[in-house]
Design a protein around this motif. Structure first.
Motif, short mmCIF file in Angstrom:
data_model
loop_
_atom_site.label_atom_id
_atom_site.label_comp_id
_atom_site.label_asym_id
_atom_site.label_seq_id
_atom_site.Cartn_x
_atom_site.Cartn_y
_atom_site.Cartn_z
N LEU A 11 -1.43 10.37 4.97
CA LEU A 11 -0.16 10.84 5.48
C LEU A 11 0.42 11.44 4.24
O LEU A 11 1.32 12.55 4.46
N ALA A 12 0.17 11.03 2.99
CA ALA A 12 0.90 11.64 1.91
C ALA A 12 0.32 13.14 1.65
O ALA A 12 1.06 14.04 1.46
N LYS A 13 -1.09 13.30 1.94
CA LYS A 13 -1.54 14.52 1.84
C LYS A 13 -1.16 15.53 2.90
O LYS A 13 -1.16 16.77 2.61
N TYR A 14 -1.43 15.09 4.20
CA TYR A 14 -1.72 16.33 5.30
C TYR A 14 -0.18 15.99 6.25
O TYR A 14 -0.14 17.02 6.91
N ASP A 15 0.51 14.99 6.15
CA ASP A 15 1.53 14.72 7.23
C ASP A 15 2.82 15.38 6.68
O ASP A 15 3.30 15.09 5.56
N ARG A 16 3.43 16.10 7.34
CA ARG A 16 4.54 16.97 6.80
C ARG A 16 5.65 15.83 6.53
O ARG A 16 6.37 16.09 5.64
N ASP A 17 5.92 14.65 7.29
CA ASP A 17 6.81 13.78 6.98
C ASP A 17 6.28 12.77 6.26
O ASP A 17 6.85 11.44 6.51
N GLY A 18 4.93 12.83 5.94
CA GLY A 18 4.29 11.52 5.52
C GLY A 18 4.90 10.80 4.34
O GLY A 18 4.84 9.39 4.20
N ILE A 19 5.39 11.45 3.08
CA ILE A 19 5.87 10.82 2.48
C ILE A 19 7.11 10.13 2.82
O ILE A 19 7.32 8.94 2.52
N ALA A 20 8.12 10.77 3.63
CA ALA A 20 9.14 9.91 4.08
C ALA A 20 8.72 8.66 5.07
O ALA A 20 9.35 7.68 5.14
N ARG A 21 7.61 9.02 5.71
CA ARG A 21 7.13 7.61 6.66
C ARG A 21 6.65 6.42 5.59
O ARG A 21 6.98 5.55 5.82
N LEU A 22 5.99 7.02 4.48
CA LEU A 22 5.67 5.97 3.61
C LEU A 22 6.78 5.42 2.95
O LEU A 22 6.65 4.12 2.71
N LYS A 23 7.85 6.17 2.56
CA LYS A 23 9.00 5.45 2.19
C LYS A 23 9.57 4.52 2.98
O LYS A 23 10.18 3.26 2.40
N LYS A 24 9.55 4.65 4.39
CA LYS A 24 10.12 3.85 5.22
C LYS A 24 9.45 2.41 5.31
O LYS A 24 9.99 1.48 5.26
N THR B 242 0.99 -1.25 0.09
CA THR B 242 0.04 -0.10 0.09
C THR B 242 1.13 1.17 -0.05
O THR B 242 0.48 2.09 -0.74
N ALA B 243 1.74 1.23 0.73
CA ALA B 243 2.85 2.29 0.86
C ALA B 243 3.31 2.77 -0.42
O ALA B 243 3.54 3.99 -0.84
N ARG B 244 3.92 1.52 -1.32
CA ARG B 244 4.53 1.84 -2.56
C ARG B 244 3.39 2.27 -3.47
O ARG B 244 3.50 3.01 -4.42
N HIS B 245 2.14 2.00 -3.32
CA HIS B 245 1.18 2.28 -4.39
C HIS B 245 0.90 3.89 -4.08
O HIS B 245 0.64 4.45 -5.14
N VAL B 246 0.70 4.26 -2.86
CA VAL B 246 0.35 5.54 -2.40
C VAL B 246 1.54 6.49 -3.01
O VAL B 246 1.45 7.57 -3.55
N LEU B 247 2.92 6.06 -2.75
CA LEU B 247 4.16 6.73 -3.29
C LEU B 247 3.87 6.97 -4.76
O LEU B 247 4.15 8.06 -5.19
N TRP B 248 3.49 6.06 -5.58
CA TRP B 248 3.36 5.92 -7.00
C TRP B 248 2.17 6.92 -7.29
O TRP B 248 2.13 7.97 -8.22
N THR B 249 0.98 6.96 -6.41
CA THR B 249 0.10 7.85 -6.77
C THR B 249 0.49 9.55 -6.39
O THR B 249 -0.05 10.31 -7.20
N ALA C 87 7.55 1.38 3.01
CA ALA C 87 7.90 0.61 1.58
C ALA C 87 9.28 0.05 1.60
O ALA C 87 9.53 -0.41 0.60
N GLY C 88 10.08 0.28 2.40
CA GLY C 88 11.48 -0.14 2.25
C GLY C 88 12.54 0.70 1.34
O GLY C 88 13.55 0.29 0.94
N ALA C 89 11.62 1.86 0.90
CA ALA C 89 12.42 2.70 -0.08
C ALA C 89 13.14 3.89 0.60
O ALA C 89 13.56 4.82 -0.17
N ALA C 90 13.32 3.94 1.70
CA ALA C 90 13.94 5.08 2.51
C ALA C 90 15.59 4.98 2.43
O ALA C 90 15.90 4.03 2.52
N ALA D 32 6.16 10.00 -6.13
CA ALA D 32 7.03 9.88 -5.23
C ALA D 32 8.19 8.76 -5.42
O ALA D 32 7.67 7.74 -5.81
N GLN D 33 9.41 8.75 -5.36
CA GLN D 33 10.49 7.82 -5.40
C GLN D 33 10.10 6.51 -4.76
O GLN D 33 9.54 6.73 -3.27
N GLY D 34 10.31 5.39 -5.09
CA GLY D 34 10.06 4.30 -4.38
C GLY D 34 8.68 3.60 -4.51
O GLY D 34 8.31 2.58 -3.90
#
Length: 81
Positions: A63-76, A12-19, A78-81, A22-24
């Protein structure tokens, strides 16, 4: 009412990053792609309704839309951090 934070899977994290371009991330299947797009554009009332059936996806989009560190958290997640 549950106070537990929904679980966001690696996939899910990887799919949201793509949406969110974001890298990863990687492209989900058509249904998941449309679901994530819908969550990204939904107003608060409809987001709550969608989250009842898709809690992890809704939390990841939040997370992606509203959390300041959301993309970084999703990357983590997803194992892409």
């Amino acid at each position: 009412m549950s106070t537990m934070t929904p679980v966001i899977t690696e996939e899910t994290a990887r799919h949201v990053l793509w949406t969110f371009d974001a890298q990863g991330g990687y492209r989900p299947g058509t249904f998941t792609q449309k679901l994530l797009e819908l969550l990204a554009y939904a107003d608060p009332d409809n987001t709550v309704k969608l989250a009842a059936s898709f809690p992890g996806e809704a939390e990841a989009v939040r997370l992606a839309k509203y959390d300041r560190d959301g993309i970084a958290r999703l990357k983590k997640i997803a194992g892409a951090a």
